[in-house]
Write a protein that holds these residues in place. Structure first.
Motif, short mmCIF file in Angstrom:
data_model
loop_
_atom_site.label_atom_id
_atom_site.label_comp_id
_atom_site.label_asym_id
_atom_site.label_seq_id
_atom_site.Cartn_x
_atom_site.Cartn_y
_atom_site.Cartn_z
N LEU A 421 0.83 -1.20 0.00
CA LEU A 421 0.00 0.00 0.00
C LEU A 421 0.86 1.25 0.00
CD1 LEU A 421 -2.81 -0.84 2.60
CD2 LEU A 421 -3.04 -0.72 0.12
N ARG A 422 0.37 2.29 -0.63
CA ARG A 422 1.05 3.58 -0.56
C ARG A 422 0.79 4.22 0.79
NH1 ARG A 422 -0.44 8.87 -1.67
NH2 ARG A 422 1.28 10.22 -2.33
N GLN A 423 -0.43 4.13 1.24
CA GLN A 423 -0.81 4.53 2.58
C GLN A 423 -2.10 3.79 2.91
OE1 GLN A 423 -1.40 8.78 2.22
NE2 GLN A 423 -3.57 8.53 1.78
N GLY A 424 -2.40 3.65 4.20
CA GLY A 424 -3.62 2.94 4.54
C GLY A 424 -3.68 2.59 6.00
N SER A 425 -4.67 1.76 6.33
CA SER A 425 -4.85 1.33 7.71
C SER A 425 -5.50 -0.05 7.74
CB SER A 425 -5.72 2.33 8.48
OG SER A 425 -7.03 2.39 7.93
N ALA A 426 -5.30 -0.75 8.85
CA ALA A 426 -5.91 -2.06 9.05
C ALA A 426 -6.48 -2.09 10.46
CB ALA A 426 -4.89 -3.18 8.85
N THR A 427 -7.68 -2.60 10.56
CA THR A 427 -8.33 -2.78 11.86
C THR A 427 -8.64 -4.26 12.04
OG1 THR A 427 -9.34 -0.58 11.73
CG2 THR A 427 -10.29 -2.14 13.31
N LEU A 428 -8.07 -4.85 13.09
CA LEU A 428 -8.26 -6.27 13.36
C LEU A 428 -9.11 -6.42 14.61
CD1 LEU A 428 -4.55 -7.41 12.81
CD2 LEU A 428 -6.37 -7.25 11.11
N SER A 429 -10.11 -7.26 14.54
CA SER A 429 -10.97 -7.53 15.69
C SER A 429 -11.42 -8.98 15.63
CB SER A 429 -12.18 -6.59 15.68
OG SER A 429 -13.04 -6.91 14.59
N SER A 430 -12.16 -9.38 16.65
CA SER A 430 -12.66 -10.75 16.65
C SER A 430 -13.67 -10.98 15.54
CB SER A 430 -13.30 -11.07 18.01
OG SER A 430 -12.33 -11.03 19.03
N GLY A 431 -14.23 -9.89 14.97
CA GLY A 431 -15.16 -10.04 13.87
C GLY A 431 -14.49 -10.16 12.52
N GLY A 432 -13.17 -10.00 12.44
CA GLY A 432 -12.47 -10.12 11.18
C GLY A 432 -11.45 -9.02 10.99
N ALA A 433 -11.22 -8.64 9.72
CA ALA A 433 -10.21 -7.64 9.38
C ALA A 433 -10.78 -6.65 8.39
CB ALA A 433 -8.97 -8.30 8.80
N GLU A 434 -10.49 -5.38 8.61
CA GLU A 434 -10.87 -4.32 7.69
C GLU A 434 -9.59 -3.60 7.25
OE1 GLU A 434 -13.68 -1.68 9.37
OE2 GLU A 434 -15.10 -3.26 9.97
N ILE A 435 -9.37 -3.56 5.94
CA ILE A 435 -8.15 -2.93 5.40
C ILE A 435 -8.57 -1.91 4.37
CG2 ILE A 435 -5.99 -3.30 4.15
CD1 ILE A 435 -5.85 -6.07 5.33
N SER A 436 -8.03 -0.71 4.47
CA SER A 436 -8.30 0.36 3.51
C SER A 436 -6.99 1.04 3.15
CB SER A 436 -9.28 1.38 4.10
OG SER A 436 -8.73 2.01 5.24
#
Length: 615
Positions: A421-436
């Motif tokens: 990624l050039r820039q971005g974020s990832a959120t990890l939780s017990s419900g899964g993963a969100e990556i943008s």
């Protein structure tokens, strides 16, 4: 006595008659010559230089080839102002003016390896030799150039040399090419060795296009191999999205896009096209999976290779889930394996606090959240430092072994995914993963889906929101301006003059080093409109001096070509003993007048372009 008187009288009579006739003839000739001179002068003053005059007695004959009927009438009227119009006899012809239509300048180029064939019609001004020299410079010393070229001395727009230079540049990129060059236009085909080279060709062609240059070039390249093929779809209360899709045939892609539109699914990213589908039934599998997801209120599905994973919400009706799962299993080809999950409504899930990864455009990474152990923390930190650099990683982690929900594996996978990624974020939780984030790689969605395919449990989902950016074009460093180039060459030739062997166009030994240095300057300058002008002193015949000066200018052009300078925008002209810069009466003056000048070519006045003179 009477007889002699008669004889003398008769003799005097004859003499008088002869003198009268002679005087009359002289008078007629005088009148004719005077009339002819006066009429010719009147026609010349009126600008009718094509007309001539002959007289016979009082008659005045106007002869010649008139450019038009109107000019013929005007010439006759001009003659009538000198003598009586009744005496003017019109014997002029009217020449039908036929405008010569300039030929269509066109260049056909065919390259196969080191072999280059050229055909077409070129403007005389730019010449064949300079074109071949440019192609040799682009293709290499081993280039084998054959040509069936003709030239015509007609003016041509400035977009012609621009198109030729662009075609030579394209020729340097592809080992196989077929190009047709016209004024301000390039059409044809390039063959790339692989998909990546084809993409590079497209970028280069895009940079060439301008208001003055049109490009219509087809790039033939082997289709890239995609492994694995990925399809990912999700449906929620208010959204229906397809985040990743991959196909091998254009027809299958068109059919899929039509079906998705009919079902109101939004395709978030352009589908990838390439080779490598796992089986011939890939399209049927994708369509069956899409139809299954659409039957639920909330569901997500991923097809990765030959594995199909379907996850529905815990609120989904059990009977509906069972029926759709059974239908999908029946519709899938035997080589595809289905994993369908519906969480139990009463299942308690221990949701751990979120683990956040943030990547800035400067490649600085922040990791915040909870990890189970010190070992997990060290593993995550080591992976981040390996991908982004030790000085760019900032860790803010709390340890708590009560939340060991594969967080370590998910964090490592997210770091691997974000490396592109050039820039971005990832959120990890017990419900899964969100990556943008943002990337230049249009395949990254599929890659991340593949990375997480085996890492998330049946109760966890992957959400992607990644924008694909157009890769920036890196402009080549700008070289010196044309005026700076001329000044640099002037400094070289002022210190060391280019000399030739006596009465020859062969440069002497001392001039070769000067030409080496001039070639170094010109290679940095690019293709500037340059004139190489040759001059001689006034000794010898003017015609010989003119020819010698032309030969010497051409010799310098050839020397530059041998030094791998692109000379398609150069011309060589000889001016003989014209424009001396010193006195030709002294040896010192003659030495100065024997010179080569480098100056910018005035494209509007070809004879004496303005620029910087050099001895």
């Amino acid at each position: 006595m009477r007889l002699s008187t008669l004889v003398f009288s008769f003799a005097f009579l004859l003499v008088g008659a002869g003198l009268s006739v002679f005087a009359a003839i002289l008078a007629v000739n005088l009148i004719e010559e005077t009339t002819e001179t006066d009429v010719r002068r009147a026609l010349s003053e009126a600008g009718y230089h094509w007309a001539d005059v002959e007289t016979e007695g009082l008659q005045v004959f106007v002869i010649g080839n008139a450019p038009s009927e109107a000019m013929r009438f005007k010439a006759k009227s001009a003659a009538g102002t000198v003598v009586d119009a009744a005496r003017v006899i019109d014997q002029m012809n009217v020449i039908d003016s036929v405008e010569i239509t300039p030929p269509e300048f066109k260049l056909e180029i065919l390259r196969t390896g080191k072999s280059v064939s050229l055909m077409g019609m070129l403007p005389t001004r730019y010449g064949v030799d300079s074109l071949i020299a440019s192609i040799n410079g682009a293709v290499g010393d081993e280039a084998q150039v054959s040509q069936l070229l003709q030239t015509a001395d007609f003016p041509v727009a400035e977009s012609w040399p621009m198109a030729v230079r662009a075609s030579v540049e394209l020729l340097s990129l592809a080992d196989t090419a077929k190009l047709t060059v016209k004024t301000g236009e390039i059409r044809g085909n390039l063959v790339a060795n692989d998909y990546e080279q084809g993409q590079a060709f497209e970028r280069q062609i895009g940079m060439m296009a301008s208001d003055d240059l049109t490009t219509d070039i087809t790039i033939n390249a082997p289709r890239r191999v995609i492994a694995p093929f990925v399809f990912s779809v999700s449906k929620a209360a208010t959204t229906k999205e397809i985040s990743v899709c991959t196909f091998q045939e254009e027809a299958a892609l068109d059919e899929f896009q039509s079906t998705a539109a009919n079902l109101n699914f939004e395709i978030k990213r352009d589908c990838q096209m390439g080779l490598g589908r796992p089986t011939a039934a890939w399209k049927e599998t994708v369509f069956a999976t899409l139809g299954a997801v659409d039957q639920f209120q909330e569901a997500a599905a991923t097809v990765l290779g030959t594995e199909v994973k379907l996850l529905v919400s815990k609120d989904t009706d059990a009977e509906l889930f069972s029926r759709v799962k059974s239908e999908l299993g029946r519709d899938l080809p035997t080589e595809y394996m289905l994993q369908a999950e519906r969480p139990e409504p009463d299942k308690e899930v221990n949701f751990a606090p979120d683990f956040l990864i943030t990547l800035s455009p400067e490649r600085n990474v922040q990791l915040r959240g909870v990890l189970p152990t010190e070992v997990a923390k060290d593993m995550v930190q080591s992976m981040a430092e390996a991908r982004f650099g030790k000085d760019n990683v900032h860790l803010s982690v709390r340890l708590d072994d009560a939340y060991d929900d594969d967080r370590t594996i998910h964090a490592l996978t997210a770091i691997e995914a974000m490396a592109n990624l050039r820039q971005g974020s990832a959120t990890l939780s017990s419900g899964g993963a969100e990556i943008s984030g943002q990337t230049y790689d249009d395949t990254l969605n599929a890659q991340i889906t593949g990375l997480f395919q085996d890492k998330l449990s049946q109760y966890q989902a992957l959400s992607l929101s990644i924008d694909t950016l157009e890769e920036p074009h890196h402009e080549e460093p700008v070289g010196p301006s044309a005026d700076e180039c001329i000044a640099d060459i002037g400094a070289l030739t002022s210190a060391r003059k280019i000399n030739f062997e006596p009465s020859s166009d062969r440069v002497d030994l001392t001039a070769h080093q000067v030409l080496d240095d001039i070639a170094d300057v010109l290679r940095e300058c690019g293709e500037i409109p340059l004139e190489i002008a040759g001059y001689t002193d006034s000794q010898g015949r003017a015609e010989m001096n003119l020819g010698l000066s032309q030969s010497r200018a051409t010799s310098i052009l050839n020397e530059l070509q041998r030094r791998r300078v692109l000379t398609s925008s150069y011309v060589a002209n000889g001016y003989g003993e014209a424009d001396p810069i010193a006195d030709n009466e002294t040896e010192e003056g003659r030495e100065k007048n024997r010179r080569i000048e480098f100056r910018l070519l005035d494209t509007h006045q070809h004879d004496h372009p303005e620029g910087t003179d050099h001895e």
